[in-house]
Enzyme design. Structure first.
Site, PDB file in Angstrom:
ATOM      1  CG  ASN A 145       8.064  -8.956  50.782  1.00 51.29           C
ATOM      2  OD1 ASN A 145       8.646  -8.951  49.698  1.00 51.29           O
ATOM      3  ND2 ASN A 145       6.898  -8.345  50.963  1.00 51.29           N
ATOM      4  CG  ASP A 178       4.822 -19.040  37.781  1.00 52.93           C
ATOM      5  OD1 ASP A 178       5.360 -19.135  36.662  1.00 52.93           O
ATOM      6  OD2 ASP A 178       4.108 -18.069  38.104  1.00 52.93           O
ATOM      7  CE  LYS A 188       2.226 -14.931  36.917  1.00 53.55           C
ATOM      8  NZ  LYS A 188       3.516 -15.460  37.351  1.00 53.55           N
ATOM      9  CD  GLU A 215      -2.344   1.576   2.690  1.00 53.13           C
ATOM     10  OE1 GLU A 215      -1.635   1.520   3.708  1.00 53.13           O
ATOM     11  OE2 GLU A 215      -3.550   1.865   2.720  1.00 53.13           O
ATOM     12  N   GLY A 231      17.065 -17.411  35.789  1.00 57.43           N
ATOM     13  CA  GLY A 231      15.608 -17.559  35.712  1.00 57.43           C
ATOM     14  C   GLY A 231      15.101 -18.201  34.432  1.00 57.43           C
TER      15      GLY A 231
HETATM   16  P1  NAP Z   1       4.781  -9.257  42.417  1.00 53.39           P
HETATM   17  O1  NAP Z   1       3.663 -10.101  42.846  1.00 53.39           O
HETATM   18  O2  NAP Z   1       4.521  -7.841  41.991  1.00 53.39           O
HETATM   19  O3  NAP Z   1       5.832  -9.205  43.633  1.00 53.39           O
HETATM   20  C1  NAP Z   1       6.966  -8.385  43.583  1.00 53.39           C
HETATM   21  C2  NAP Z   1       7.851  -8.646  44.792  1.00 53.39           C
HETATM   22  O4  NAP Z   1       9.024  -7.856  44.626  1.00 53.39           O
HETATM   23  C3  NAP Z   1       7.226  -8.229  46.112  1.00 53.39           C
HETATM   24  O5  NAP Z   1       7.648  -9.118  47.125  1.00 53.39           O
HETATM   25  C4  NAP Z   1       7.820  -6.835  46.327  1.00 53.39           C
HETATM   26  O6  NAP Z   1       7.911  -6.462  47.684  1.00 53.39           O
HETATM   27  C5  NAP Z   1       9.204  -7.036  45.791  1.00 53.39           C
HETATM   28  N1  NAP Z   1       9.849  -5.789  45.398  1.00 53.39           N
HETATM   29  C6  NAP Z   1       9.541  -5.021  44.327  1.00 53.39           C
HETATM   30  N2  NAP Z   1      10.372  -3.943  44.281  1.00 53.39           N
HETATM   31  C7  NAP Z   1      11.205  -4.045  45.358  1.00 53.39           C
HETATM   32  C8  NAP Z   1      12.272  -3.256  45.846  1.00 53.39           C
HETATM   33  N3  NAP Z   1      12.641  -2.146  45.210  1.00 53.39           N
HETATM   34  N4  NAP Z   1      12.907  -3.669  46.947  1.00 53.39           N
HETATM   35  C9  NAP Z   1      12.540  -4.803  47.566  1.00 53.39           C
HETATM   36  N5  NAP Z   1      11.533  -5.601  47.168  1.00 53.39           N
HETATM   37  C10 NAP Z   1      10.878  -5.218  46.068  1.00 53.39           C
HETATM   38  O7  NAP Z   1       5.591  -9.901  41.229  1.00 53.39           O
HETATM   39  P2  NAP Z   1       5.766 -11.469  40.904  1.00 53.39           P
HETATM   40  O8  NAP Z   1       4.693 -11.905  39.992  1.00 53.39           O
HETATM   41  O9  NAP Z   1       5.962 -12.200  42.166  1.00 53.39           O
HETATM   42  O10 NAP Z   1       7.119 -11.446  40.034  1.00 53.39           O
HETATM   43  C11 NAP Z   1       8.378 -11.152  40.656  1.00 53.39           C
HETATM   44  C12 NAP Z   1       9.494 -11.421  39.664  1.00 53.39           C
HETATM   45  O11 NAP Z   1       9.549 -12.792  39.351  1.00 53.39           O
HETATM   46  C13 NAP Z   1       9.284 -10.758  38.301  1.00 53.39           C
HETATM   47  O12 NAP Z   1       9.874  -9.497  38.311  1.00 53.39           O
HETATM   48  C14 NAP Z   1       9.932 -11.696  37.300  1.00 53.39           C
HETATM   49  O13 NAP Z   1      11.215 -11.213  36.926  1.00 53.39           O
HETATM   50  C15 NAP Z   1      10.081 -12.972  38.066  1.00 53.39           C
HETATM   51  N6  NAP Z   1       9.328 -14.046  37.390  1.00 53.39           N
HETATM   52  C16 NAP Z   1      10.038 -15.074  36.867  1.00 53.39           C
HETATM   53  C17 NAP Z   1       9.393 -16.125  36.252  1.00 53.39           C
HETATM   54  C18 NAP Z   1      10.187 -17.221  35.654  1.00 53.39           C
HETATM   55  O14 NAP Z   1       9.577 -18.118  35.058  1.00 53.39           O
HETATM   56  N7  NAP Z   1      11.494 -17.236  35.757  1.00 53.39           N
HETATM   57  C19 NAP Z   1       7.992 -16.139  36.161  1.00 53.39           C
HETATM   58  C20 NAP Z   1       7.294 -15.072  36.677  1.00 53.39           C
HETATM   59  C21 NAP Z   1       7.979 -14.023  37.291  1.00 53.39           C
HETATM   60  P3  NAP Z   1       6.711  -5.683  48.429  1.00 53.39           P
HETATM   61  O15 NAP Z   1       5.757  -6.746  48.876  1.00 53.39           O
HETATM   62  O16 NAP Z   1       7.375  -4.966  49.526  1.00 53.39           O
HETATM   63  O17 NAP Z   1       6.103  -4.749  47.408  1.00 53.39           O
END
Ligand code: NAP
Length: 503
Positions: free
Chosen positions: A380, A329, A293, A32, A465
């Site tokens: 945490n 997971d 989730k 196009e 990871g």
């Molecule tokens: P989530 O439910 O949003 O939880 C995030 C966690 O990170 C909470 O415990 C949070 O603490 C903490 N956090 C965030 N920023 C922080 C900081 N600046 N200092 C300290 N703690 C902090 O996310 P999720 O679904 O569990 O995912 C977490 C990570 O897992 C993702 O970022 C991803 O990289 C990884 N992941 C990997 C796979 C894999 O297959 N390898 C799959 C899914 C996810 P608070 O409770 O204090 O907020």
């Protein structure tokens, strides 16, 4: 056959023609050419046409009111399109232009596209607008595009395309409508527009020509192709489409995996309901990621007990009575630890594990480790969340500032700290590795996080990871297809994307 159309805009005729020729050589059925961006006189079109095969290019003049750059008077637009048609183009005429009685010369054997663009949002009745274009008589192809605010528009667009195969193009514009551009091939649209490359899209949500072929396997999409994808926000840079589409190709399984950007629980609920009610659409399964989730669990018709216990679902599969939810997971993390530490399932008993984080991933990892008899302590940033998770699975709690003095066999980072683009951040200072625990970072982008680099320098064994990501995906593939995945292939795809920075 649905035509793959590369849309090209530019100010100079020469570059427009050479880009059109390149696109055709790279697999575009049609190109196009957006004449509204040109700065040359209409008569130059004949010179241009000499370089383009008759019937393989579309001449479009998009007015400003319909989202283009054109502001010529109606009569001039009519003349321009007439010259293009006489020079061998298929012409795209705005319905509003025809409504103002502007004539475009009889395009003889070539079809004409009558189009309508709504940049404000979904029109009240898309079906009526299409019918109106079709009633014009001259219309062989009716095209309707609108700015889309919800993924449910994809189902609507597919229904409208499927109602008149080979006769319509329906595009929900923007990221939420991306899937409709790919699924146009499943529902027999006349054509689907794509971009020549990532920096040259002429409309929001356009997929590049190369992604249409190599990522979504355009030539393999047919009426029986099952619809899958990743639901989340953001999803534009997800690695899952590359991983799953490569797996489907390897197994010869007829499915296409797409990104579905969903921003709220209401939008998710509407989409899942629409998929449930409209079985003809072929929605088969979805991966679910941040932030949905927990909502996926609430909205599913049936939840496996494991996902219920974890409180989060990352997988949905469409079954006869609706949506069934799973959590993979859990198994992904356990297999990654088994492989990384060389353990078998019986050897987790008594393993002392420090978990950093208490979000969705932490819940799945903690459930798996506790089920296998590990001694888990949760650290945490927000203490209440650590307490809630520890209470649910009967584990210990450590204060967040105590994580710098860890004495354990394994540390698992389940926080998002260190994830792209904050690649120089780490949830642990280097002195935390004094007792040389194994260190598993669930963050996979980048593969080598600062946490893993520091741990490795301190002499700790490390697990990145990617293995977990691949293993949770392999478990999803099994749920959707009843077949075993090829994790080696999946891992190659993911590592290659992460290595080239293409994630
Ligand atoms: P989530 O439910 O949003 O939880 C995030 C966690 O990170 C909470 O415990 C949070 O603490 C903490 N956090 C965030 N920023 C922080 C900081 N600046 N200092 C300290 N703690 C902090 O996310 P999720 O679904 O569990 O995912 C977490 C990570 O897992 C993702 O970022 C991803 O990289 C990884 N992941 C990997 C796979 C894999 O297959 N390898 C799959 C899914 C996810 P608070 O409770 O204090 O907020």
């Amino acid at each position: 056959m649905t035509r793959l159309i590369v849309s090209i805009a530019g100010q100079e005729l020469e570059s427009l023609v050479s880009r059109a020729q390149t696109a055709m050589a790279e697999g575009a059925d049609l190109v196009e050419l957006r004449l509204d961006a040109l700065t040359v006189a209409p008569t130059s079109l004949e010179a241009m046409a000499a370089h383009l095969p008759t019937g393989r290019w579309i001449a479009t003049y998009r007015s400003r009111t319909e989202g283009g750059a054109g502001d010529l008077a109606d009569a001039l637009v009519g003349r321009l399109l007439t010259v293009a048609a006489d020079a061998g183009a298929i012409v795209d005429v705005e319905e509003s232009l025809l409504a103002r009685d502007v004539t475009v010369s009889d395009p003889k054997a070539t079809p004409i596209i009558v189009s309508h663009h709504d940049c404000a949002g979904r029109p009240e009745s898309p079906a009526r607008i299409l019918a109106q274009s079709e009633e014009r008589g001259v219309a062989v192809v009716a095209k309707l595009a609108w700015r889309s605010d919800t993924v449910s528009d994809v189902i609507e667009a597919c229904r409208l395309m499927g109602e008149r195969p080979e006769g319509r193009i329906v595009i929900p514009m923007g990221e939420k409508g991306l899937a409709a551009r790919v699924l146009a091939a499943k529902f027999g649209a006349w054509g689907s527009f794509c971009a020549p490359d990532a920096s040259s899209a002429t409309a929001p949500g356009q997929v590049t020509l190369s992604d249409m072929w190599s990522l979504y396997r355009w030539d393999r999409i047919n009426p029986e192709t099952r619809v899958l994808g990743v639901i989340g926000s953001p999803v534009a840079h997800s690695l899952s489409p590359a991983l799953f589409n490569a797996q489907f190709a390897d197994a010869g399984w007829n499915g296409v995996y797409l990104p579905w950007r969903i921003d709220s629980e209401v939008e998710l609920q509407d989409f899942l309901n629409d998929c449930r009610r409209q079985a003809w659409f072929g929605a088969h399964g979805f991966s679910v990621t941040i932030p949905h989730k927990a909502a996926a669990l609430r909205l599913a018709d049936d939840v496996e007990p494991l996902a219920e216990r974890i409180g989060a679902a990352n997988t949905l599969v469409h079954v006869s009575n609706g949506w069934r939810a799973f959590n993979t997971d859990y198994v992904g993390a356990l297999v990654a630890i088994e492989m990384g530490m060389g353990l078998d399932s019986g050897e987790f008993k008594g393993l002392r594990v420090a978990i950093l984080g208490a979000g969705g991933v932490a819940r799945a990892v903690v459930a798996g480790l506790c089920d296998r008899g590990a001694i888990v302590t949760i650290y945490n940033r927000t203490a209440e969340r650590a307490g809630e998770l520890a209470g649910a699975f009967g584990c210990r709690i450590g204060r967040w500032d105590e994580r710098v003095r860890l004495d354990c066999d394994l540390v698992v980072n389940c926080t998002s700290v260190g994830m792209h683009p904050q690649t120089e951040a780490s949830p642990l200072p280097p002195e935390a590795f004094e007792h040389r625990p194994a260190v598993f970072d669930t963050v996979y982008n980048p593969m080598q996080t600062k946490l893993l680099r520091d741990a490795s320098e301190a002499g700790c064994g490390t697990i990145d990871g990617v293995t977990m990501f691949v293993q949770q995906a392999a478990a999803q593939y099994r749920i959707w297809t009843d077949q075993d995945a090829n994790p080696t292939l999946m891992e190659q795809v993911v590592r290659a994307k992460l290595t080239t920075g293409n994630a």
